[in-house]
Design a protein around this motif. Structure first.
Motif, PDB file in Angstrom:
ATOM      1  N   ALA A 194      16.240  11.720  16.453  1.00 33.37           N
ATOM      2  CA  ALA A 194      14.972  10.995  16.555  1.00 33.37           C
ATOM      3  C   ALA A 194      13.825  11.910  16.157  1.00 33.37           C
ATOM      4  O   ALA A 194      13.756  13.055  16.608  1.00 33.37           O
ATOM      5  N   ASP A 195      12.958  11.398  15.319  1.00 32.85           N
ATOM      6  CA  ASP A 195      11.712  12.079  14.968  1.00 32.85           C
ATOM      7  C   ASP A 195      10.569  11.098  15.201  1.00 32.85           C
ATOM      8  O   ASP A 195      10.690   9.901  14.919  1.00 32.85           O
ATOM      9  N   PHE A 196       9.451  11.615  15.707  1.00 34.30           N
ATOM     10  CA  PHE A 196       8.309  10.769  16.038  1.00 34.30           C
ATOM     11  C   PHE A 196       7.053  11.328  15.402  1.00 34.30           C
ATOM     12  O   PHE A 196       6.829  12.546  15.411  1.00 34.30           O
ATOM     13  N   ALA A 197       6.225  10.435  14.853  1.00 31.57           N
ATOM     14  CA  ALA A 197       4.988  10.872  14.210  1.00 31.57           C
ATOM     15  C   ALA A 197       3.816  10.053  14.721  1.00 31.57           C
ATOM     16  O   ALA A 197       3.908   8.815  14.835  1.00 31.57           O
ATOM     17  N   ASP A 198       2.722  10.747  15.030  1.00 37.00           N
ATOM     18  CA  ASP A 198       1.429  10.106  15.253  1.00 37.00           C
ATOM     19  C   ASP A 198       0.636  10.231  13.957  1.00 37.00           C
ATOM     20  O   ASP A 198       0.513  11.335  13.407  1.00 37.00           O
ATOM     21  N   VAL A 199       0.120   9.118  13.472  1.00 35.43           N
ATOM     22  CA  VAL A 199      -0.609   9.110  12.207  1.00 35.43           C
ATOM     23  C   VAL A 199      -2.017   8.590  12.446  1.00 35.43           C
ATOM     24  O   VAL A 199      -2.207   7.537  13.072  1.00 35.43           O
ATOM     25  N   GLU A 200      -3.010   9.321  11.939  1.00 36.67           N
ATOM     26  CA  GLU A 200      -4.381   8.828  11.972  1.00 36.67           C
ATOM     27  C   GLU A 200      -4.844   8.588  10.544  1.00 36.67           C
ATOM     28  O   GLU A 200      -4.782   9.480   9.689  1.00 36.67           O
ATOM     29  N   LEU A 201      -5.297   7.356  10.297  1.00 36.24           N
ATOM     30  CA  LEU A 201      -5.781   6.952   8.990  1.00 36.24           C
ATOM     31  C   LEU A 201      -7.300   6.826   9.037  1.00 36.24           C
ATOM     32  O   LEU A 201      -7.859   6.310  10.008  1.00 36.24           O
ATOM     33  N   PHE A 202      -7.964   7.255   7.964  1.00 32.52           N
ATOM     34  CA  PHE A 202      -9.419   7.298   7.967  1.00 32.52           C
ATOM     35  C   PHE A 202     -10.006   6.313   6.947  1.00 32.52           C
ATOM     36  O   PHE A 202      -9.544   6.223   5.807  1.00 32.52           O
ATOM     37  N   GLY A 203     -11.001   5.573   7.397  1.00 29.17           N
ATOM     38  CA  GLY A 203     -11.719   4.661   6.517  1.00 29.17           C
ATOM     39  C   GLY A 203     -13.216   4.906   6.633  1.00 29.17           C
ATOM     40  O   GLY A 203     -13.663   5.988   7.008  1.00 29.17           O
ATOM     41  N   ARG A 204     -13.961   3.894   6.289  1.00 25.04           N
ATOM     42  CA  ARG A 204     -15.420   3.942   6.465  1.00 25.04           C
ATOM     43  C   ARG A 204     -15.826   2.595   7.054  1.00 25.04           C
ATOM     44  O   ARG A 204     -15.676   1.547   6.419  1.00 25.04           O
TER      45      ARG A 204
END
Length: 415
Positions: A194-204
């Motif tokens: 198992a691998d886990f990722a937190d992802v933050e995506l940036f917009g405007r």
């Protein structure tokens, strides 16, 4: 082999049933298993073990020395899940506790770790009672934070195998949606990495009426979620197995405001190093690529969390354990299983100690209910681990789990 006829003291079973129901009623989230740990320590103390608490956080270790011989490690995990229970049981959880972000969340033992704790408490008591039948050392490990894939690593880093006897074998078990009284097993690869990722995506961000003046991270997140589903379908070879799941998507606070950011929580399951690398690389490529084509003002942040390795049940050791369990329960209660895509961190113990791990499942659902569901084609509707409806029937689940751990340990001692 089978347990001696007088193995069960008459007063033990009611106490274990009460322990299980109390643990079920009072679940605790990963890393906060203080009451559960205290109950485990109390059970070990009553059975005559040397007891150490607060190992790797809230972990509890019990040692019972009984002359020369192997060191056999028995492990149970203790933590519960942020799930609202919907079983209707008289001892159902009504607990709420702060989650990782501080917000109150419902808590339930929806994975069965309360049953694991009660079974290990029972097995340690039986092994203490059966000292005349074995020689060696029992190392009982009550592990925190399995649901975060963090507890085993924390106990190892806290000196588990330096402060306590190093085992010759690690034994573990997990209750699941099999008929109660059945033992499910597999030699070799049992559960996925198992691998886990937190992802933050940036917009405007901006007003919902003027999307042309923004870079919408919600649309970006949606595109990433859809595109990720193509990894297994179009990049993993058909003969291999992998799972990519987005279990969390969070963005915004109001329907007419386009937010600045969106967050994803991604899990990856795989069985080989090659497929693991392929999928992780593909996740990163897709997240970065979708952000680029969406015109994100800055690259996304991808944070991978500590992973669980593939759980391998040592072939030779597993065959020996399963032979012992079949001798006790009967071959008709033994059920070979396919590989399971869920994950477990128990394999880290054997990996760190350099010894075999043996891991099996046992059933927790009412047998008649399971049979009827299969006859009616409703087997996919049976409650399973992590479901709000999942709670093992107390019996024969409890006695089966206690006896399985005890018989497996006695076999490793040569008893």
């Amino acid at each position: 082999m089978a347990l001696p006829d007088d193995a069960w003291p008459t007063e033990l079973l009611p106490g274990l049933e009460s322990l299980y129901e109390g643990l079920h009623r009072h679940p605790e989230l990963s890393g906060h298993e203080h009451r559960t740990a205290a109950k485990a320590a109390e059970a070990l103390t009553v059975a005559g073990y040397e007891v150490t608490q607060d190992v790797g956080g809230t972990g509890v270790v019990g040692v019972l020395r009984n002359g020369d011989g192997p060191v056999v490690m028995l492990r149970a995990d203790m933590d519960a899940l942020p799930v609202r229970e919907d079983t209707g049981l008289p001892y159902a959880s009504e607990v709420y506790a702060p989650g990782p972000d501080g917000a109150s969340v419902p808590v339930a033992h929806a994975c069965g770790h309360d049953m694991h704790v009660a079974c290990l408490a029972g097995a340690t008591a039986l092994l203490a009672r059966l000292r005349a039948h074995w020689s060696g050392t029992v190392l009982a490990v009550f592990q925190p934070a399995e649901e975060l894939v963090a507890g085993a690593r924390a106990m190892i880093e806290d000196g588990l195998f330096e402060r306590f006897p190093r085992p010759d074998v690690v034994l573990g078990q997990h209750v699941g949606p099999l008929p109660a009284g059945m033992i499910g097993y597999r030699e070799g690869t049992v559960m996925a990495a198992a691998d886990f990722a937190d992802v933050e995506l940036f917009g405007r961000g901006g007003h919902g009426s003027r999307p042309e003046a923004t870079v919408d991270p919600v649309l970006l997140a949606a595109s990433v979620v859809v595109r990720l589903q193509g990894i297994v379908a179009r990049e993993v070879p058909p003969a291999e197995t992998a799972v990519v799941t987005v279990g969390r998507l969070q963005a915004g606070a109001k329907e007419n405001i386009i937010p600045d950011t969106a967050q994803l929580g991604i899990s990856v399951r795989s069985y080989t190093p090659q497929v693991r690398r392929l999928v992780i690389d593909a996740v990163e490529r897709i997240v970065n690529g979708e952000a680029a084509v969406s015109g994100s003002p800055r690259p996304p942040v991808i944070s991978w969390k500590p992973a669980a390795p593939v759980l391998v049940s040592d072939v030779d050791a597993t065959r020996a354990v399963i032979a012992d369990l079949a001798g006790h329960f009967g071959q008709e209660r033994m059920l070979p299983l396919p590989p399971i895509a869920a994950s477990e961190d128990v394999g880290l113990f054997g990996e760190a100690a350099g010894v075999p791990t043996v891991f099996w499942f046992w059933g927790g659902l009412d047998a008649a209910t399971v049979v009827t569901a299969f006859e009616e084609g409703r087997h996919d509707q049976l409650p399973s681990n992590h479901s709000p409806d999942f709670a093992p029937v107390v019996q024969p689940t409890l006695t089966t789990g206690v006896e399985a751990l005890t018989v497996a340990a006695l076999g490793r001692f040569g008893g």
